[in-house]
Write an enzyme that holds these catalytic residues in place. Structure first.
Site, short mmCIF file in Angstrom:
data_model
loop_
_atom_site.label_atom_id
_atom_site.label_comp_id
_atom_site.label_asym_id
_atom_site.label_seq_id
_atom_site.Cartn_x
_atom_site.Cartn_y
_atom_site.Cartn_z
N HIS A 1 0.81 -1.19 -0.06
CA HIS A 1 -0.05 -0.16 -0.04
C HIS A 1 0.86 1.30 -0.14
CE1 HIS A 1 -3.60 2.20 2.31
NE2 HIS A 1 -3.03 2.91 1.10
N ARG B 1 -1.99 9.03 -5.97
CA ARG B 1 -2.59 9.44 -4.68
C ARG B 1 -3.96 9.33 -4.61
NH1 ARG B 1 -1.79 15.78 -3.89
NH2 ARG B 1 -2.51 15.94 -1.69
N ALA B 2 -4.09 8.76 -3.29
CA ALA B 2 -5.80 8.40 -3.16
C ALA B 2 -6.50 9.72 -2.79
CB ALA B 2 -5.90 7.23 -2.06
N SER B 3 -6.07 10.43 -2.20
CA SER B 3 -6.95 11.67 -1.55
C SER B 3 -7.00 12.56 -2.80
CB SER B 3 -6.09 12.44 -0.89
OG SER B 3 -4.93 12.99 -1.06
N HIS C 1 -10.89 1.62 -1.05
CA HIS C 1 -9.93 3.19 -0.50
C HIS C 1 -10.99 4.25 -1.09
CE1 HIS C 1 -6.91 5.66 0.48
NE2 HIS C 1 -5.93 4.50 0.45
N TYR D 1 -11.40 7.74 5.73
CA TYR D 1 -10.69 6.39 5.66
C TYR D 1 -11.15 5.46 6.20
CZ TYR D 1 -7.16 8.52 2.23
OH TYR D 1 -6.59 9.14 1.22
N HIS E 1 -5.49 0.20 6.24
CA HIS E 1 -5.37 1.28 7.42
C HIS E 1 -5.99 0.08 8.83
CE1 HIS E 1 -7.04 3.86 4.21
NE2 HIS E 1 -5.94 4.21 4.27
N GLU F 1 1.81 2.61 3.66
CA GLU F 1 1.13 3.85 2.85
C GLU F 1 2.18 5.05 3.30
OE1 GLU F 1 -2.69 5.18 4.61
OE2 GLU F 1 -3.25 5.53 2.69
ZN LIG Z 1 -3.81 4.74 0.92
#
Ligand SMILES: [Zn+2]
Length: 348
Positions: free
Chosen positions: A6, A71-73, A178, A194, A223, A284
């Site tokens: 991750h 990038r997830a965000s 995610h 999250y 997470h 992460e």
């Molecule tokens: Zn992540």
């Protein structure tokens, strides 16, 4: 080998964000939207963005490979419409492909999906196929809430998602559940949204027969599984009250947890309650928490330091967490794409 399952490209060169800003500014005015080709980033700029960050940390921490995604965000599926998401997703995935080509020993790709609120998940199939079959990616990040904190889609166990799951099964790729950024001021992105999503996904899986319909479908809940391991007794009890089968039958062949828990007591709890076969090593980094814990003097996200010294698990179990389980959940790890196989066959 230590595989970090991750990681996100949080340190991409600034041109990427500038391209995205331009794209967002052009929403409603498609003639002004930037083309994918207009994003220019050199190989040296990619190297510079990683050498002092993810690669440095891999070396310092002694991990080998990171399963790497955009990038997830920044996925921000709620911005614009489906066409906005399609273009942004392609740009981000293509950049991951370049990272993986420059550093084939250090990174292997997982894709972002061109999700958009209210748009059927099967519309993501072409991008999943492109990423797996042509770019050599080995999984995807699936956002259960493309609305960014308002939860407008059906649960992950609804038939709404089934055509996409059929493709995941066919390609034999897992999805990490995610979410992306939160546009709901009640939910801080990495601190609340999250972990809410991780917990919510598990509860959805627990109450459905999804894995009867898809016995080989696999999800990673990141997470550390949100609140789930800490409340394992509550969830087992709820399942029992609902006359659901035990977790071993219900979902433990399909649902996995990563080790992105940023203190040792949390990791110990995870390892005590979740079967070792369901835990995948991850950090992460670089991203969710960047700082150094004053109590230990080490980065919070240096998760190897929490797993490594636990002496009540066997060496074999530690190997499963660091490598074996990830290879099982991502069977395409270490395999070549059909295109690469074909190319080498053609060249003799
Ligand atoms: Zn992540």
């Amino acid at each position: 080998m230590i595989i970090d399952c991750h990681g996100h490209y949080t340190t991409a060169p600034a041109q990427l964000e500038a391209w995205r800003k331009q794209q967002i500014a052009a929403i409603g005015n498609p003639g002004k939207a930037p083309s994918r080709e207009s994003l220019t980033i050199s190989d040296d700029e990619i190297r510079a963005s990683l050498e002092g960050a993810q690669l440095k940390m891999q070396r310092e921490r002694g991990t080998d490979v990171t399963i790497f995604s955009p990038r997830a965000s920044a996925m921000a599926h709620h911005i614009g419409d489906e066409s906005t998401s399609v273009e942004w997703t392609r740009v981000c995935n293509d950049l991951i492909r370049r990272v993986c080509k420059l550093y084939p020993d250090n990174f292997i790709g997982v894709c972002q999906l061109p999700q958009s609120p209210g748009v059927r998940p099967e519309n993501c199939i072409p991008e999943l196929e492109r990423c797996v079959n042509e770019l050599g990616f080995i999984g995807c990040n699936l956002n259960p809430d493309p609305s960014g904190g308002h939860w407008k889609e059906p649960p992950l166990t609804d038939r709404w998602w089934y055509p996409f799951y059929e493709k995941m099964v066919e390609l034999d790729v897992p999805a990490m559940v995610h979410v992306s950024s939160s546009c709901n001021p009640c939910f801080h992105a990495t601190g609340a949204h999250y972990l809410n999503a991780d917990t919510t996904a598990f509860m959805q899986f627990m109450t459905s027969d999804l894995f009867k319909d898809f016995p080989t479908l696999r999800f990673i809940i990141p997470h550390g599984g949100g609140a789930v391991p800490y409340h394992w007794g509550r969830y087992r009890g709820i399942a029992q009250d609902m006359k659901r089968p035990p977790f071993s039958e219900l979902l433990l062949k399909n649902v996995y947890f990563d080790t992105c828990v940023y203190h040792r007591p949390g990791i110990e709890l995870l390892l005590k309650v979740v079967p070792v076969d369901n835990i995948l090593f991850a950090s992460e980094m670089v991203g969710a928490v960047k700082g150094i814990d004053p109590d230990t003097g080490h980065h919070y996200d240096d998760t190897r330091r929490y797993v490594e010294p636990i002496d009540w698990i066997s060496a074999g179990d530690r190997q499963k967490i660091f490598e074996g389980n990830t290879r099982r959940v991502f069977p395409r790890f270490g395999k070549r794409t059909p295109r690469e196989v074909n190319a080498s066959a053609r060249s003799g």
